[in-house]
Every structure is written in C-alpha cells, then in structure tokens.
Design an enzyme around this catalytic site. Sequence first.
Site, PDB file in Angstrom:
ATOM      1  N   HIS B 125       0.950  -1.236  -0.259  1.00  0.00           N
ATOM      2  CA  HIS B 125       0.354   0.099   0.030  1.00  0.00           C
ATOM      3  C   HIS B 125       1.050   1.032  -0.144  1.00  0.00           C
ATOM      4  CE1 HIS B 125      -2.929   2.814   1.827  1.00  0.00           C
ATOM      5  NE2 HIS B 125      -3.643   2.109   1.704  1.00  0.00           N
ATOM      6  N   ASP B 202       3.636  -4.427   8.089  1.00  0.00           N
ATOM      7  CA  ASP B 202       2.355  -4.231   7.682  1.00  0.00           C
ATOM      8  C   ASP B 202       0.589  -5.181   8.049  1.00  0.00           C
ATOM      9  OD1 ASP B 202      -0.237  -3.096   6.957  1.00  0.00           O
ATOM     10  OD2 ASP B 202       0.447  -2.137   5.073  1.00  0.00           O
ATOM     11  N   GLN B 205      -4.246  -5.492   6.987  1.00  0.00           N
ATOM     12  CA  GLN B 205      -5.452  -6.047   6.884  1.00  0.00           C
ATOM     13  C   GLN B 205      -5.163  -7.984   7.228  1.00  0.00           C
ATOM     14  OE1 GLN B 205      -7.678  -5.849   4.227  1.00  0.00           O
ATOM     15  NE2 GLN B 205      -6.835  -3.464   3.818  1.00  0.00           N
ATOM     16  N   LYS B 228     -10.265  -1.247  11.410  1.00  0.00           N
ATOM     17  CA  LYS B 228     -10.346  -2.499  10.226  1.00  0.00           C
ATOM     18  C   LYS B 228     -10.408  -3.468  10.340  1.00  0.00           C
ATOM     19  CE  LYS B 228      -7.006  -1.019   6.662  1.00  0.00           C
ATOM     20  NZ  LYS B 228      -7.631   0.277   5.702  1.00  0.00           N
ATOM     21  N   CYS B 380      -5.099   2.387  -3.481  1.00  0.00           N
ATOM     22  CA  CYS B 380      -3.410   2.778  -2.774  1.00  0.00           C
ATOM     23  C   CYS B 380      -2.885   2.206  -3.394  1.00  0.00           C
ATOM     24  CB  CYS B 380      -3.625   3.294  -1.566  1.00  0.00           C
ATOM     25  SG  CYS B 380      -4.983   4.365  -0.929  1.00  0.00           S
TER      26      CYS B 380
END
Lengths: 142, 420
Positions: B125, B202, B205, B228, B380
């Site tokens: 991202h 990261d 998600q 999220k 993104c």
Amino acid sequence: MKNITDIQNEIIENFELFDGDMESILFYLMDLGKKLPAMPEAHKTEDFIVKGCQSKVWVYPSFMDGKVIFEADSNTEITKGLVSLLVQVWSNQTPDEILNSELFFIEKIGMSRMIGSQRSNGFNNMIKQIKLYALAYNSKNN
Amino acid sequence: MAQKLDITSIRNQFPILHQEVNGKPLIYFDNAATTQKPQAVIDALVKYYSHDNANIHRAAHTLAARSTDMFEDTRKTIQAFINAKEVEECIFTKGVTESINLVAQTWGRKFLVAGDEVIITTMEHHSNIVPWQMICEEKGAILKVIPINEAGELLMEEYEKLLSSKTKIVACVWVSNALGTINPVKEIITKAHAVGAKVLLDGAQACSHLEVDVQDLDCDFLTISGHKLYGPTGVGVLYGKRELLEAMPPYQGGGEMIKEVSFEKTTYNEIPYKFEAGTPNIGDVIAFKYALDFINEIGKENIATHENELLKHCVDGLLAINQSVKTLHATSPQQQPINLIGTAKQKVSVQSFVINGMHHFDAGMMLDAKGIAVRTGHHCTQPLMSYLGVDGTIRASFSVYNTLEEVDVFLEAVKKLIKR
C-alpha cells in the site's frame, strides 16, 4: 436552434421518467455517452484533458459561425454520459449565451446522488473548463 | 475446530447493515477499506462521552482515573490480542499509516545511513512505500522491491537475492489489500534476521482475519488499524520490541511524552508514553477494546472459516460466469469477460477482478445502484496496478457479517453488467 433553458427543461423531463431509479438512470447516461459524436484521437491531448476528474475526460472546443462547438469523451461510460449532458446544453451556442447561462438542470435531475461530493469536483471542473473556453472565444470576438 | 456461526445474530449487532441504498438492501463488500462497527463499539463511544470523558494520566479526579483505566485496559487487550510480551510494547497511533511513519521517522532517522537498503514488496500500500521513500531520500539509503508472480505471490528466491548485510529493514505487507495474498511472513522474518535486518509487518489487512502472535512471528514491528478490526477510525497500534522502542528517539514532542522539561533540557518518558505526545484519541481507544472483544468472542478461526466460504463462493461464481460465456461464444481466455486479479494459494477474503471492456468506475457505480458497495480503483497500490497492467480493479472484500445470499446477489449483478 433551441435555447439553453429549453434544452435543460428537456433533460429534466427525460430524467423524470426514471422516477429516481438509479440503475435505469446510469444505463440512460451510458446510452447518452454512446450517442456523443466520436472525438478524433488527435484532440485527446493533455491540453484538452479536464483536470481533477477521477476518470479521464477531454473537452475540445472549436468556433464556427459565432458559435462554440464542443467535442467530449471519457474513458468511463458514465462520465461520458455526464459530460454529454454539458455538450447537449452548451454546444452550438454563442459564447455570450454560454457565459450568461445558469445550469439549473443539475440539481433538478439529482446529479449529486449520481456522483456524490467525491466526484462533483471533477464535474465542476468540466463546467469551469467549458466556461473558460467560452470566455476565451468571447474576448477574441470582442 | 471451527464452529458454524449464527450470522443473523452477528448481523443484528451491526445497525448500519439494516438499511436500503438506492432502494435496495445494502450489501457491504468494502470491508478491506473499513469494517462496520458493532453496537457495543458505538455504545462504548456514547457511554464514554456521556459518563467518563476526562483527560487521562495526570489529573487526581475520579473521571480522569476512570478514563485512564479504560484507556489502559484497551492496551492490555491489544497486548493479549497480538500476544506481545509486554504491554508497554503497544503504542497507540492514528492507524497503520502513522505507525509506519513513526518507525521510518524515528528508527529510520537514527539507524539508516547512506548505502543502507530497505526492502519492501511490489504489493505494498502507498502507506508502506512513501514513508520509506522519504527517509531513504533523506539518508541516501536505497529502496529495493521484492517482485511477485502473476498470481500475486512474492518471489521468495528473488527476496533472498535482495537480502545482504546492507539490508537494514524489511517493511512488508502481511496481507495485500488489493489482492488478498497472505505473505509467508514467518519465513520473511527468519531470512531478514539471518542478515541482521529488522522486519516491520503492515498488519492492516491481516489482523482481522489471521491469528496474530508477535512473539511466535518474532517480528520487530507490527502495525494495526483499529477501523479495519470493527473499531473506530483514528485508532491504531504500533507494536515494537522493547529494546527497539527504547533505542528510538521520540516521534513528536509535547505533553505526555516527557519526563521533565526545562528550557535547557527535556528528558523523555518511558515507552509507550514516549511515543504518545499530546492528548490521545481517548474515546476511540476505549471503544476499540469492545471491537477486540467482539472478535475474541466469535473467535478468529470461526471468522476466517466463514469468510473463506464467502470468498470461495464468490470466486467459483465469477469463474462460472466466465464458463457460461465461454460455452455460449467459444471465447479465448483473453476474451473471457472477467479476469481475476490475485489468485494466490494463500488468501484472505478479498477478490479483485476486472470486467473486460468495462471501466471499474462504471462497474462500481452500477453495483452501487443495486445497493452493493465494492471498492473500485487502484486501492492505493499504484505500483502494483502498473505491474499488473491495469489502472484499477473492482474489489469485493468480505467480513464476518456477510452472507452467501449477498454473494449471490452480487454475482447476479456482475452477470447483468456483462450481459448488458
């Protein structure tokens, strides 16, 4: 040639037939886009791209017999339909008529529901761009 | 063993789902962008501002004590959620973007020197690209990118070739937001550590779908976004190993992050407060705990089992559309109406695709007209889109409150777009 007010009233009447059904409205917009005369590829240059739109939109002006003619295209069908409405209203009108006109059809057909505030900036840029072209021809004329 | 979930009762906890959009029942398939919030989270926000609002950590009064306790309770809950060794290793931020910027601007600024290398992946991202580009430019460090295959999986042999004694950090997405690919992060971490490099994951998600155990993973940093994970927007977490966080300079100066201030010199607070300058997002942090409780109550395994079922139903349905058109028109694979983007073997419940001959923007608008919310665009991840040779995709991402029936409505709508 119909005046800008009559054309806008016709657009409003046509949209009223859909009774707010978004899917039918979008299909109609895509059909309107398809009916736009093809824009020559040579006119689709950086200079004629409308800035700030999420999709690519080109508006190409020319001037004939005191009237401004607009060609337009987009890489998305719905946006092409939207810009076709502006062409329908403003192409083949004099610079003065374009500059002095108010676009009342936009609110009446519920455009904000169709494009939302995210995309309305892009649509406003199309309007500004067309008015700028009219202003340029107007100054040239005078 | 995963349990069959009562999706109706789960849906009943999400008031937002019970509405019509464009005259049709809302089908919310944009969960990779943000998940909806259960009533418990909404109630916690209302309760905090109705009963408990006070600035935390300093005042002597009852409300401040109450809000401080609740704020720190969330920290303990997130510690357990990711199995961090110590609660102080969990820093509250605005979200993943801020967490990554924090590491790039503090750890990166202190430890990167000219010629050092930072490794990211093709499927990052923008929030895990730009902060590293910025610090690399400032320090004269070099950004290297792990390539992927057509399915959207990392080429691990290429990763190994990129690793060297120059590698200082590998900043890698655990689960791709655009493709759904689950990256082999444990292997990535082991290999990075073998050359002495740190690893930032990261987790934007991943954390809503996968079990998270930072000690088992042995990652150096993990970034999390609350919104999220069924939590409020504006809350995130940076997990970092204690010794790293202690070695890093503060990110921002202000209140809370200091031990003592004089005009001559300021000494800094201990972790995590060293990195939490200013009044934090107290209300949202407090409500975030209820989102974590919601996940814990249902169980990650149960959530994943349900979401994977939705994904499989969706992928099978999209492929069946291709098959039916192929049977009708005997088209070649290149002309099939739908191209799936992201077909990794290990995936979470995200499916990107393009409809040939139709711009993703038009598809998104047409689906919205049917009450179906999907993401369209580059997500993104512009470098990834450019590698894949598309300028955007349609992305459906599923969550625990989605149903097979909703997927059926979605598939019918996609079929209609193709046949128009």
